[in-house]
Design an enzyme around this catalytic site. Structure first.
Site, PDB file in Angstrom:
ATOM      1  N   THR A   1      -1.203   2.933  -0.342  1.00 39.91           N
ATOM      2  CA  THR A   1      -1.893   1.784   0.259  1.00 39.91           C
ATOM      3  C   THR A   1      -3.398   1.973   0.355  1.00 39.91           C
ATOM      4  OG1 THR A   1       0.057   1.512   1.636  1.00 39.91           O
ATOM      5  CG2 THR A   1      -1.930   0.363   2.345  1.00 39.91           C
TER       6      THR A   1
ATOM      7  N   GLY B   1       7.320  -2.401   3.232  1.00 40.67           N
ATOM      8  CA  GLY B   1       6.983  -1.128   3.878  1.00 40.67           C
ATOM      9  C   GLY B   1       6.176  -1.336   5.151  1.00 40.67           C
TER      10      GLY B   1
HETATM   11  N1  GLY Z   1       2.910   2.795   2.657  1.00 40.58           N
HETATM   12  C1  GLY Z   1       3.266   1.862   1.700  1.00 40.58           C
HETATM   13  C2  GLY Z   1       4.688   1.601   1.564  1.00 40.58           C
HETATM   14  O1  GLY Z   1       5.510   2.422   1.972  1.00 40.58           O
HETATM   15  O2  GLY Z   1       5.041   0.568   1.039  1.00 40.58           O
END
Ligand code: GLY
Length: 300
Positions: free
Chosen positions: A149, A179
């Site tokens: 991200t 997520g």
């Molecule tokens: N941190 C991004 C995801 O797990 O989608």
């Protein structure tokens, strides 16, 4: 008054420079976060965000994003969004509605279309080739395949703090999987009276500890952003290892009300930061026994 901006991963470097220019000219934290993240969303070289992001199991690039204003605590979020250029802009626009702040799938796409947000097929030939090469291989999924991200936190010269996030999520994810990235408290949290935090890593782990909210609460209880981010990550890492035998990758960026910044991580993690006294630089953070070691990363 001073300003600060910080972004996850070295892919944020150019966006941090754009955000720093906005803040230096007296612009708002909201604009700095939006423009910084949009720069990453538009770059096909970054395989975990926006254009060129990695596809899901059915070869669709499906995006998540979130935005929070620390003055009002208003947030906006989109999940499982396909076919649009900038999830962070759509998330920001949902922030000031009285309700319906978090939209997913066809509902989010209908909203974005009705409100004139730019459409774009985010599946590139390169991403399709990676998908073809991986699809038949039994592979443990990792949020870090492609560097995960992009999160930005900014504190502007007026003391307003905003947080924003954007990702294509876990490579080869199941259709419909969302997520931590659009989930307030997990993927991001901002409170201008205290500070802000945002997370990158394995969303399913981050959500177990509402990691960004935990970090901001540690700041509220008097910790610096560096102490708060490291405590939030190391507490959740320990809890997960005690209960499940292992913990997946998790990293946090944090900014305090005064504009100091901090990092917590249980893996090697790069980030970019700038403030009113320092030009944008990229650093690498490495977790050690009791702390995180941070060094400047030379990108030459
Ligand atoms: N941190 C991004 C995801 O797990 O989608």
């Amino acid at each position: 008054m001073e300003w600060t901006v910080i972004g996850t991963w070295k892919m944020a470097a150019a966006g941090v420079r754009i955000a720093a220019d906005i803040l230096q000219q007296g612009g708002t934290a909201a604009d700095a976060v939006t423009e910084g993240i949009s720069d990453v969303e538009d770059n096909p070289e970054f395989h975990s965000v926006g254009y060129g992001g990695r596809p899901d199991r059915t070869c669709h690039v499906v995006l998540d994003g979130g935005f929070m204003d620390g003055d009002t605590l208003h947030f906006g979020a989109v999940g499982s969004l396909e076919g649009f250029r900038s999830p962070v802009r759509i998330a920001r626009s949902l922030m000031d509605k009285e309700a319906n702040n978090f939209l997913v799938g066809p509902g989010a796409e209908a909203y974005a279309r009705a409100n004139g947000f730019e459409e774009r097929d985010n599946l590139t030939e390169a991403a399709k080739e990676i998908w073809k090469a991986e699809k038949d291989r039994l592979k443990k999924l990792s949020a870090y395949d492609g560097h995960d991200t992009v999160c930005f936190l900014a504190r502007d010269a007026h003391g307003t703090i905003c947080a924003g996030t954007s990702t294509s999520g876990l490579f080869m994810k199941e259709p419909g999987r969302v997520g931590d990235t659009p989930v307030p408290g997990s993927g991001y949290y901002a409170d201008s009276r205290t500070g802000a935090a945002a997370a990158t890593g394995m969303g399913e782990e981050i959500m177990k500890g509402a990691l960004s909210y935990a970090c901001v609460m540690h700041m509220k209880n008097g910790m610096s952003p560096m102490e708060a981010a490291q405590k939030a990550v190391s507490d959740l890492d320990r809890e997960l290892k005690e209960r499940n035998g292992h913990a997946e990758a998790m990293s946090l960026i944090a900014v305090s009300r005064q504009g100091e910044w901090g990092i917590g991580t249980n893996v090697e993690f790069t980030f970019a930061v700038s403030d009113s006294s320092h030009p944008a630089k990229v650093y690498i953070a490495r977790p050690e026994a009791d702390a995180v070691r941070i060094e400047e990363l030379n990108l030459e």
